[in-house]
Motif scaffolding. Structure first.
Motif, PDB file in Angstrom:
ATOM      1  N   ARG A 188       2.258   1.671  -3.598  1.00 23.96           N
ATOM      2  CA  ARG A 188       1.149   2.418  -4.273  1.00 23.96           C
ATOM      3  C   ARG A 188       0.953   3.763  -3.927  1.00 23.96           C
ATOM      4  O   ARG A 188       1.004   4.735  -5.082  1.00 23.96           O
TER       5      ARG A 188
ATOM      6  N   ASP B 198      -3.785  -4.620  -9.002  1.00 24.33           N
ATOM      7  CA  ASP B 198      -5.121  -4.343  -8.975  1.00 24.33           C
ATOM      8  C   ASP B 198      -5.660  -3.644 -10.244  1.00 24.33           C
ATOM      9  O   ASP B 198      -5.552  -2.717 -10.640  1.00 24.33           O
TER      10      ASP B 198
ATOM     11  N   ASP C 297      -8.025  -0.468 -10.002  1.00 27.25           N
ATOM     12  CA  ASP C 297      -7.468   0.468  -8.975  1.00 27.25           C
ATOM     13  C   ASP C 297      -8.014   1.794  -9.620  1.00 27.25           C
ATOM     14  O   ASP C 297      -7.300   2.422 -10.725  1.00 27.25           O
TER      15      ASP C 297
ATOM     16  N   ARG D  41       0.893  -1.269  -0.008  1.00 23.56           N
ATOM     17  CA  ARG D  41      -0.163   0.017   0.165  1.00 23.56           C
ATOM     18  C   ARG D  41       0.798   1.320   0.277  1.00 23.56           C
ATOM     19  O   ARG D  41       0.502   2.304  -0.532  1.00 23.56           O
TER      20      ARG D  41
END
Length: 484
Positions: free
Chosen positions: A165, A195, A198, A162
């Motif tokens: 990202r 993902d 996203d 995370r």
């Protein structure tokens, strides 16, 4: 953590490796997996109590057996480190005192350094960019890829992913602010591997492509986003994504300074011809035909134009080129899309087009002639009143500058939207309004009869013209591929 003060380097991102003074110890060189696991754990958590170590790595053993296993593993660990990386390496790397195993503060760990650099706060844009670039360079892959199913790695791996990202998106925004658009694409495109749906990543790519002058790619990114959301989550795009798509479609997102969108009555002027972008490939004939029709509205002659073709032939992209050129020539552009995934919502593409126009021009949403129409109790009179309000809205805009209203995927629209489109084609025929719509020639959905009825009515009343798109030839298709 300052790497200049470290003599031992521990790498956990994308690989497991320990370096010291030019010597290295890789994951496949460990004779005992449990010994390597202890160092991996310390690299993540920095500290491990004896009881926790026994429960974690020898859960089926009683306390005494587990303690013996731990001591033997620590012995193997010291032997492996000192033999592979030099004497006293184990002392430099960790210590075991009073039943607590801990990583020495002097050890440099890539995951910890990554977190530190990501959290660096500064108002200096150049320093912030440099810190994030250094952080992302450290992230060579997910945490401990050879231990994907070890429970003690799961939470931290997801947390680091995370952070990676988020840091990538922050750096992308900084690149965008400094107009380094070409550095954005290789930076955040790989995030979609983790993902596909996203949406913030899709939006950032759309913005970057548009600002870099690659509107074709920006519109295609939107379609990729729509497909990913539908297949992965069974969802439609968020309003922010749809609004961004409309902004790009209308040519309102460019790297050049934006011009004022407010136009006083009687002050507008339109260029003699519309200019296609350099990204228009294989559609020059169709573009010129559409341009001629659009420019004819200056003689107060409204037009209704349908762009027809099979799925994927490029109807939306051609319309986008036309809208962008029209906006650049001084016309007002509005656009809405029929979202098939949302079902056939009454007047949905017109509501979307009017809402986006009002928001982009700083006007109150309450001025939308459809959503805020207040009628009487008679359904037929209400519909006629709503139709009149929508037509009056467009005609009023056209008194300021010629208007182009684009409806994408008209073939999938609901019955009320089809009727409104027909009504607007009749009522704006003498105004400076162009109704532009894209529809599939191969459409076989539930609205086939509705679309046929609309097209037949427009044809009988000589209200419309159609531009038919055939597939691009091989040379044009190859040229588009080379642009990406």
């Amino acid at each position: 953590m300052n790497s200049a003060k470290s003599s031992v380097y521990l790498y956990l991102l994308g690989r497991f490796e320990i370096l010291r003074e030019g010597r290295n110890l890789r994951a496949d060189e460990w004779p005992r997996r449990k010994a390597a696991a202890l160092i991996k754990y310390l690299g993540i958590q920095k500290r491990l109590v004896k009881d926790q170590a026994i429960d974690l790595f020898w859960p089926e053993s009683d306390f005494d057996s587990g303690a013996n296993n731990l001591y033997r593993t620590l012995h193997d660990l010291r032997q492996t480190l000192n033999k592979s990386l030099g004497e006293d390496t184990s002392d430099l790397l960790f210590k075991f005192e009073d039943g607590v195993l801990s990583l020495n503060e002097s050890v440099w760990v890539d995951a910890l350094e990554f977190e530190h650099l990501c959290s660096t706060l500064t108002k200096n844009q150049d320093v912030r960019i440099a810190s994030l670039e250094e952080a992302l360079a450290l992230y060579e892959g997910d945490l401990l890829p050879d231990d994907l199913y070890a429970e003690w790695t799961l939470t931290q791996r997801e947390s680091l992913r995370r952070q990676h990202r988020d840091a990538s998106l922050v750096l992308s925004a900084l690149y965008r602010d400094t107009r380094q658009y070409n550095r954005i694409f290789p930076l955040i495109s790989p995030l979609l591997i983790y993902d596909k749906a996203d949406e913030p990543v899709h939006r950032e790519l759309m913005r970057a492509y548009a600002l870099a002058g690659r509107r074709h790619d920006a519109l295609r990114q939107y379609q990729t986003c729509v497909e990913a959301l539908a297949s992965e989550l069974d969802l439609a795009p968020e309003p922010e994504t749809s609004a961004l798509y409309t902004q790009i479609l209308n040519g309102e997102l460019t790297s050049s300074p934006s011009r004022s969108t407010k136009v006083e009555k009687g002050t507008w002027s339109v260029a003699d011809r519309l200019q296609p972008s350099r990204f228009l490939v294989g559609r020059n004939v169709e573009f010129e035909a559409l341009s001629t029709s659009l420019l004819s509205v200056q003689q107060s002659k409204g037009r209704t134009i349908l762009i027809a073709g099979d799925q994927g032939v490029g109807k939306t992209l051609l319309a986008g080129e036309v809208l962008c050129a029209a906006a650049g020539a001084g016309m007002m552009t509005l656009s809405g899309t029929v979202h098939e995934q949302e079902g056939q919502l009454p007047y949905q593409p017109f509501i979307e087009a009017f809402d986006h126009y009002l928001v982009q021009h700083g006007q109150a949403p309450g001025e939308n002639p459809i959503t805020h129409f207040r009628g009487s109790g008679d359904p037929q009179q209400n519909q006629l009143g709503l139709f009149n309000a929508a037509a009056a809205f467009l005609i009023e805009l056209a008194s300021q500058a010629p208007v182009v209203l684009f409806i994408d995927d008209l073939h999938a629209a609901d019955e009320t939207s089809m009727h409104l489109f027909h009504y607007l084609a009749r009522q704006t025929h003498a105004a400076q309004v162009v109704l532009l719509a894209a529809c599939r020639a191969d459409w076989t959905g539930s609205a086939t009869t509705l679309l046929s009825s609309l097209l037949n009515a427009l044809y009988r009343e000589r209200l419309s013209e159609t531009v038919n798109l055939s597939p691009l030839d091989e040379d044009a298709a190859a040229q588009i591929v080379n642009q990406t």
